[in-house]
Design a protein around this motif. Structure first.
Motif, mmCIF file in Angstrom:
data_model
loop_
_atom_site.group_PDB
_atom_site.id
_atom_site.type_symbol
_atom_site.label_atom_id
_atom_site.label_comp_id
_atom_site.label_asym_id
_atom_site.label_seq_id
_atom_site.Cartn_x
_atom_site.Cartn_y
_atom_site.Cartn_z
ATOM 1 N N SER A 119 0.348 4.669 -8.445
ATOM 2 C CA SER A 119 -0.256 3.302 -10.138
ATOM 3 C C SER A 119 0.744 1.986 -9.937
ATOM 4 O O SER A 119 0.010 1.725 -10.576
ATOM 5 C CB SER A 119 -0.280 4.804 -11.082
ATOM 6 O OG SER A 119 -0.895 5.545 -10.755
ATOM 7 N N SER A 125 -2.723 8.502 -1.897
ATOM 8 C CA SER A 125 -1.036 9.265 -2.543
ATOM 9 C C SER A 125 -1.095 7.868 -3.481
ATOM 10 O O SER A 125 -0.014 7.827 -3.647
ATOM 11 C CB SER A 125 -0.875 8.921 -1.456
ATOM 12 O OG SER A 125 -0.525 7.918 -0.831
ATOM 13 N N CYS A 126 -1.473 7.031 -4.029
ATOM 14 C CA CYS A 126 -1.375 5.674 -4.808
ATOM 15 C C CYS A 126 -0.399 6.430 -6.074
ATOM 16 O O CYS A 126 -0.430 7.700 -6.854
ATOM 17 C CB CYS A 126 -2.089 5.420 -5.057
ATOM 18 S SG CYS A 126 -1.968 3.252 -6.371
ATOM 19 N N ASP A 137 4.388 -0.661 2.583
ATOM 20 C CA ASP A 137 5.456 -0.079 1.334
ATOM 21 C C ASP A 137 6.474 -0.851 1.032
ATOM 22 O O ASP A 137 7.635 -0.980 1.968
ATOM 23 C CB ASP A 137 5.546 1.229 2.124
ATOM 24 C CG ASP A 137 5.838 1.874 0.477
ATOM 25 O OD1 ASP A 137 6.670 1.439 -0.283
ATOM 26 O OD2 ASP A 137 6.015 3.526 0.530
ATOM 27 N N CYS A 139 -0.410 -0.971 -9.487
ATOM 28 C CA CYS A 139 -0.371 -0.301 -7.809
ATOM 29 C C CYS A 139 -2.397 -0.878 -7.925
ATOM 30 O O CYS A 139 -2.765 -0.316 -8.683
ATOM 31 C CB CYS A 139 0.280 -0.113 -6.978
ATOM 32 S SG CYS A 139 -0.625 0.303 -5.126
ATOM 33 N N TYR A 140 -3.050 -1.847 -6.920
ATOM 34 C CA TYR A 140 -4.043 -1.929 -6.844
ATOM 35 C C TYR A 140 -4.976 -1.226 -4.960
ATOM 36 O O TYR A 140 -5.869 -1.441 -4.651
ATOM 37 C CB TYR A 140 -4.473 -2.703 -6.847
ATOM 38 C CG TYR A 140 -4.212 -3.626 -8.058
ATOM 39 C CD1 TYR A 140 -5.222 -2.578 -9.555
ATOM 40 C CD2 TYR A 140 -3.855 -4.578 -8.275
ATOM 41 C CE1 TYR A 140 -5.256 -3.662 -11.206
ATOM 42 C CE2 TYR A 140 -3.750 -5.132 -9.757
ATOM 43 C CZ TYR A 140 -4.103 -4.393 -10.696
ATOM 44 O OH TYR A 140 -3.853 -4.769 -11.946
ATOM 45 N N CYS A 141 -3.534 -0.344 -4.540
ATOM 46 C CA CYS A 141 -3.819 -0.453 -3.234
ATOM 47 C C CYS A 141 -4.963 1.080 -2.753
ATOM 48 O O CYS A 141 -5.680 0.598 -2.422
ATOM 49 C CB CYS A 141 -3.010 0.589 -2.530
ATOM 50 S SG CYS A 141 -2.292 1.880 -2.791
ATOM 51 N N GLY A 142 -5.280 2.131 -3.202
ATOM 52 C CA GLY A 142 -6.365 2.612 -3.975
ATOM 53 C C GLY A 142 -6.416 3.917 -2.971
ATOM 54 O O GLY A 142 -7.472 4.514 -2.742
ATOM 55 N N SER A 143 -4.850 3.854 -2.058
ATOM 56 C CA SER A 143 -5.191 5.217 -1.466
ATOM 57 C C SER A 143 -5.424 6.065 -2.106
ATOM 58 O O SER A 143 -5.166 6.714 -3.186
ATOM 59 C CB SER A 143 -3.516 4.625 -0.832
ATOM 60 O OG SER A 143 -2.359 5.391 -1.694
ATOM 61 N N SER A 202 1.067 -0.888 0.054
ATOM 62 C CA SER A 202 -0.451 -0.365 -0.190
ATOM 63 C C SER A 202 0.861 1.696 0.211
ATOM 64 O O SER A 202 1.898 1.407 0.486
ATOM 65 C CB SER A 202 -1.302 0.098 1.603
ATOM 66 O OG SER A 202 -1.302 1.172 1.579
ATOM 67 N N CYS A 203 0.539 2.035 -0.629
ATOM 68 C CA CYS A 203 1.161 3.991 -0.800
ATOM 69 C C CYS A 203 0.709 4.683 0.985
ATOM 70 O O CYS A 203 1.718 5.057 0.845
ATOM 71 C CB CYS A 203 0.685 3.963 -1.958
ATOM 72 S SG CYS A 203 1.217 3.442 -3.603
ATOM 73 N N GLU A 204 0.111 3.749 1.622
ATOM 74 C CA GLU A 204 -0.303 4.624 2.345
ATOM 75 C C GLU A 204 -0.619 3.106 3.242
ATOM 76 O O GLU A 204 -1.897 2.841 3.906
ATOM 77 C CB GLU A 204 -1.541 5.292 2.458
ATOM 78 C CG GLU A 204 -1.570 6.382 1.766
ATOM 79 C CD GLU A 204 -2.470 7.248 1.546
ATOM 80 O OE1 GLU A 204 -3.526 7.273 2.818
ATOM 81 O OE2 GLU A 204 -2.858 8.542 0.984
#
Length: 165
Positions: free
Chosen positions: A149, A146-147, A112, A140-144, A76-78
């Motif tokens: 991509s 600040s993703c 991360d 990236c599929y984290c959906g945050s 996750s980006c977050e």
């Protein structure tokens, strides 16, 4: 895609699990990465520790064949977990994951993959990949909010050694 969820609340700072696996040298990590098809999951993590004298200590861990639940943690980006190299009776670090925040029951556990989360202030984002590298990158599929991509990119394992004269 699999998700690991917390079964109960996890207080900030609590140890969650180790990212366990085979410890590899650079050449073997590079060989395994390059042997994978683009659609295959890549569990190998490269940990680079910057030492006080300017050297960089690298540890490569591959939990594909010998691992634990840590290999199923998503990026996750977050994220809510922080990876910390911990040494216990060895120079080879254990990759410990700790709760970076209070995590409620039922929340997905993530970290991360780049290792930048909660690292030094102002740490730069990864370099812009070359066009040929984009085909190797995974979305990236984290959906945050600040993703970035794409999952973090480490081109060193994909590069080929320079030809000797």
């Amino acid at each position: 895609m699999l998700w690991l969820l917390s079964l109960e609340p996890i207080p900030r700072g609590s140890f969650v699990c180790e990212y366990a696996g085979e410890v590899l040298g650079f050449a073997e990590a590079q060989r395994r990465i390059q042997a994978q098809a683009p659609q295959e999951p890549n569990y190998i993590i490269a940990v680079r520790e910057h030492l006080h004298d300017g050297r960089v200590m690298e540890t490569f861990v591959d939990p594909t064949r010998v691992g634990n639940v840590g290999r199923f943690l998503n990026h996750s980006c977050e994220p809510n977990l922080l990876m910390v190299p911990v040494r216990v009776d060895s120079m080879v670090p254990k990759l410990a994951l700790f709760a970076a925040t209070d995590i409620p029951a039922g929340e997905e556990l993530s970290y991360d993959y780049s290792g930048r989360f909660q690292n030094v202030a102002g740490a730069s984002r990864e370099h812009e990949p070359l066009e040929e590298e984009n085909s190797l990158r995974k979305p990236c599929y984290c959906g945050s909010r600040s993703c970035a991509s794409f999952l973090p990119w480490d081109s060193s394992l994909f590069s080929t050694p320079a030809s000797s004269p």
